[in-house]
Design an enzyme around this catalytic site. Structure first.
Site, PDB file in Angstrom:
ATOM      1  CB  CYS A  46      -0.914   0.015   1.218  1.00 58.11           C
ATOM      2  SG  CYS A  46      -2.030  -1.386   1.301  1.00 58.11           S
TER       3      CYS A  46
HETATM    4  C1  BEZ Z   1       0.535  -4.565   1.804  1.00 55.60           C
HETATM    5  O1  BEZ Z   1       0.103  -3.473   1.499  1.00 55.60           O
HETATM    6  O2  BEZ Z   1       1.709  -4.819   1.710  1.00 55.60           O
HETATM    7  C2  BEZ Z   1      -0.371  -5.637   2.295  1.00 55.60           C
HETATM    8  C3  BEZ Z   1      -1.520  -5.307   2.981  1.00 55.60           C
HETATM    9  C4  BEZ Z   1      -2.328  -6.326   3.462  1.00 55.60           C
HETATM   10  C5  BEZ Z   1      -1.984  -7.637   3.233  1.00 55.60           C
HETATM   11  C6  BEZ Z   1      -0.838  -7.956   2.513  1.00 55.60           C
HETATM   12  C7  BEZ Z   1      -0.021  -6.949   2.035  1.00 55.60           C
END
Ligand code: BEZ
Length: 212
Positions: A46
């Site tokens: 994210c």
């Molecule tokens: C991420 O943004 O890296 C992420 C968020 C939730 C689950 C897995 C990855």
């Protein structure tokens, strides 16, 4: 929660965000919109997505597309995370992130897929046209960051259809030939598309991209 499908009117909402209270319809005005959710603040994928989105804002602006992100975290969390995004991605987050800690908007837009994760939003994308209808829905899992070049590519395609009555073929990129809409017969197409129409089959007519 009703399922939102292509062609439906995007449901309006008012919600708090990293830039204050936002009403969707007021925010979009008479422009296009991209509403995109991500699973959570302070997560790696994210962080890269939101940083990339900030760097692409100029491209969305050129296309008259307002950007609106969302996760189920609150305003204070968004504020702290934005500092990290700016620092680590070498950018400045320059669009609002909805604080959906009451899950009102994510429920309205079906952004929580319980069999994937019962509490976090997946990576949903809604592209909304100026008439407020939904033109595109994409869903990615938490583990896959979105390709913002692809998001611009589909917006270019949607806008060519909206403004020039053409469709775009497989793997189309800006500048490639486009497809004459099946609703236009070839005689009319030759009058409309003055750069020329190639009739490969009566149902398969190609023309240079009309807005170049
Ligand atoms: C991420 O943004 O890296 C992420 C968020 C939730 C689950 C897995 C990855």
């Amino acid at each position: 929660m009703a399922t939102i499908r292509l062609g439906d009117v995007a449901p309006d909402f008012t919600a708090d965000s990293s830039m204050g209270m936002i009403n969707l319809y007021d925010y979009l005005g008479d422009g296009w919109g991209i509403l995109f959710s991500h699973p959570a603040d302070f997560t790696p994928v994210c962080t890269t997505e939101l940083g990339t989105a900030a760097k692409f804002k100029g491209e969305f602006d050129k296309r008259n597309v307002k950007m609106l992100a969302l996760s189920v975290d609150g305003v204070a969390s968004h504020g702290e995370w934005i500092k990290d995004i700016n620092e680590t991605q070498h950018t400045t987050v320059n669009f609002p992130i909805i604080a959906d800690d009451d899950k009102k908007v994510s429920t309205l837009y079906d952004m929580i897929h319980p069999n994937a994760n019962d509490s976090l939003t997946v990576r949903s994308v809604y592209i909304i046209a100026p008439d407020k209808t939904v033109k595109l829905i994409i869903t990615y899992p938490a583990s896959t960051g979105r390709n913002f070049h692809e998001l611009l590519r589909v917006i270019d395609s949607l806008q060519l259809t909206a403004y020039h009555k053409v469709a775009t073929p497989a793997n189309w990129e800006n500048g490639d030939r486009v497809v004459v809409s099946p609703s236009i017969n070839t005689d009319d197409a030759k009058k409309i598309f003055t750069k020329g129409v190639e009739e490969i089959k009566p149902y398969l007519r190609m023309t240079p991209q009309p807005n170049l």
